[in-house]
Design an enzyme around this catalytic site. Structure first.
Site, PDB file in Angstrom:
ATOM      1  N   GLU A  67      41.832  31.202  44.843  1.00  0.00           N
ATOM      2  CA  GLU A  67      41.496  29.781  45.265  1.00  0.00           C
ATOM      3  C   GLU A  67      42.031  29.387  43.851  1.00  0.00           C
ATOM      4  OE1 GLU A  67      38.754  26.878  48.065  1.00  0.00           O
ATOM      5  OE2 GLU A  67      38.117  29.431  47.337  1.00  0.00           O
ATOM      6  N   LYS A 108      29.087  27.031  48.160  1.00  0.00           N
ATOM      7  CA  LYS A 108      30.067  28.443  48.566  1.00  0.00           C
ATOM      8  C   LYS A 108      30.995  27.593  47.253  1.00  0.00           C
ATOM      9  CE  LYS A 108      34.870  29.668  49.257  1.00  0.00           C
ATOM     10  NZ  LYS A 108      36.054  28.360  48.640  1.00  0.00           N
ATOM     11  N   ASP A 113      28.484  42.377  39.091  1.00  0.00           N
ATOM     12  CA  ASP A 113      27.962  42.231  40.602  1.00  0.00           C
ATOM     13  C   ASP A 113      28.403  41.076  41.092  1.00  0.00           C
ATOM     14  OD1 ASP A 113      27.903  43.027  43.324  1.00  0.00           O
ATOM     15  OD2 ASP A 113      26.372  44.662  43.095  1.00  0.00           O
ATOM     16  N   HIS A 148      43.377  20.094  46.604  1.00  0.00           N
ATOM     17  CA  HIS A 148      43.322  21.090  46.379  1.00  0.00           C
ATOM     18  C   HIS A 148      44.706  21.617  47.073  1.00  0.00           C
ATOM     19  CE1 HIS A 148      41.677  25.167  47.803  1.00  0.00           C
ATOM     20  NE2 HIS A 148      42.774  24.875  49.140  1.00  0.00           N
TER      21      HIS A 148
END
Length: 442
Positions: free
Chosen positions: A87, A283, A299, A396
């Site tokens: 991202e 998130k 993991d 972004h």
């Protein structure tokens, strides 16, 4: 209409080349597909064989960018932190936050606890009082029967911490649970925990079969399943940053430090009361945490599952981070469960995972928990700061500009012109497309 294609039976037993050919028949251009997948194979056959064995039915590798966030100060120690994520802006945001807080004392972190949990789920038809009275003898037998498995872990300071009986008979008939807590030291410990739990299941059945004083049906125990839990609320790390609100002057050109701190707090408070905002807020935290978890061969799915469960521990889903402003001191804190390991599994097998750990000075599991949580807080700070000042899209989309230019097939010269043009403009796919059309027609 999509072509429906059936792969023949016995696919898993095919050689890798044959698997690739069989799968390629499902796409429009099989030869191009095969060439593309082969281009991602490792040039070293031994390394590729190792990658193939990490999973099943492997036909290629999927590359994800490996970046670093330098000069991350945690408890007065400086780290270069590897981050694996695709991202745009995540690594840049983490690095910017690390630089900002590095000038204000850095990040502070502590381990609250390192307990991990496993469960033996079973059904038994007797009275709970009888089971409760038998628990001391059951515990003793379970521990005796797993002594050979726990011996090495105990020498390292870990092992089984407790065995607790949980009664769920009010929800499911005859259903009980042994909830077992563990310390697995520097290993994540999944295989260790599951081996012990399965041994517990067999031992529990054997124990009851030997109880001649019980009724016939009371001597039968149905073991439903034995498995670790990825919810680890007592394998917890806390990380925070703090400074005088005056040290936040200049973060927003329109607000002084105190006003910015209060607006920032309000944004985080919203994530405590609104689940829609909380989900996106958390998130962003996992953008940073997952990137470190993946880079070290841990993991990330288990880590996220634990974190999201922890976010709902009060009966509603809310922010994992929180803000306090007291006596003009701004304090931004993240508290999150993180069951990580630095030995065993992919951390030992994947060559880049091993190098990632070396890059950070070969941290213990506790240190890795603090590093990963720090990157979560760093990304959270950067995201909330952008949202409450200039907006998230400006930074972004500037980082995303290169991806847009590649999607549109821009030449190197066109990319250079576009980067210069969009220095002081809002980036969007449509605006970049218009710009390229404009310079092409000139």
């Amino acid at each position: 209409m999509r072509k429906i294609t059936h792969i023949r039976k016995g696919f898993s037993k095919l050689l890798k080349e044959d698997k690739l050919k069989a799968v390629a028949e499902c796409v429009k251009n099989p030869s191009e597909f095969i060439s593309l997948l082969k281009s991602f194979w490792h040039s070293d056959e031994e390394k590729q064989k190792q990658f193939d064995e990490f999973s099943e039915n492997t036909i290629s590798n999927f590359h994800v960018p490996y970046g670093v966030s330098p000069n991350v100060i945690i408890n007065d120690e400086t780290y270069i932190v590897p981050m694996v994520i695709e991202e745009s802006s995540v690594v840049a945001a983490a690095s910017a936050a690390a630089k900002f807080w590095g000038d204000r004392g850095g990040f502070h972190a502590e381990i609250v606890d390192v307990k991990k949990v496993g469960q033996v789920h079973f059904c038994w038809k007797g009275e709970k009082d009888t089971l409760t009275k038998l628990m001391p003898d059951i515990k003793a037998e379970l521990l005796k029967n797993t002594a050979s498995i726990t011996e090495k872990m105990e020498k390292r300071g870990g092992g089984i911490l407790d065995i607790e009986l949980i009664d769920f008979t009010d929800k499911i008939d005859n259903y009980y649970q042994l909830r077992v807590t563990f310390n697995t030291c520097d290993s994540m410990g999944a295989n260790f925990i599951n081996s012990i739990l399965e041994n517990f299941g067999h031992s529990l059945q054997d124990f009851f079969l030997r109880q001649d004083n019980l009724k016939e049906d009371e001597r039968e125990v149905e073991i439903v399943m034995c498995i670790l839990s990825n919810y680890t609320p007592e394998c917890l790390v806390k990380v925070w940053v703090e400074c005088d609100v005056k040290q936040l002057d200049g973060v927003d050109e329109k607000l002084d430090g105190k006003a910015f701190a209060e607006k920032f707090k309000k944004a985080v408070d919203i994530a405590h009361v609104d689940v829609y905002r909380a989900t996106t807020h958390n998130k962003g935290i996992y953008n940073g945490i997952d990137a470190v978890v993946i880079a070290t061969g841990n993991d990330f799915r288990a880590v996220e599952a634990a974190g999201h469960s922890y976010a709902a521990r009060n009966g509603r889903y809310e922010s994992l981070s929180y803000v306090e402003i007291k006596d003009d001191i701004f304090r931004f804190t993240l508290e999150v469960p993180l069951a990580l390991g630095t030995v065993g599994g992919l951390t030992s097998l994947h060559p880049l995972a091993k190098q990632s750990l070396e890059l950070m000075g070969n941290p213990s599991a506790r240190q890795l928990m603090m590093i990963a949580a720090t990157m979560g807080l760093a990304n959270n700070y950067a995201a909330v700061k952008s949202l409450t000042t200039k907006g998230i899209q400006q930074g972004h989309m500037k980082m995303h500009l290169a991806n847009i230019l590649n999607q549109l097939g821009a030449t190197e010269n066109e990319k250079t012109l576009a980067i210069e043009y969009f220095k002081d403009k809002i980036v969007s796919y449509s605006e970049v497309e218009k710009f390229l059309q404009l310079i092409i027609t000139k």
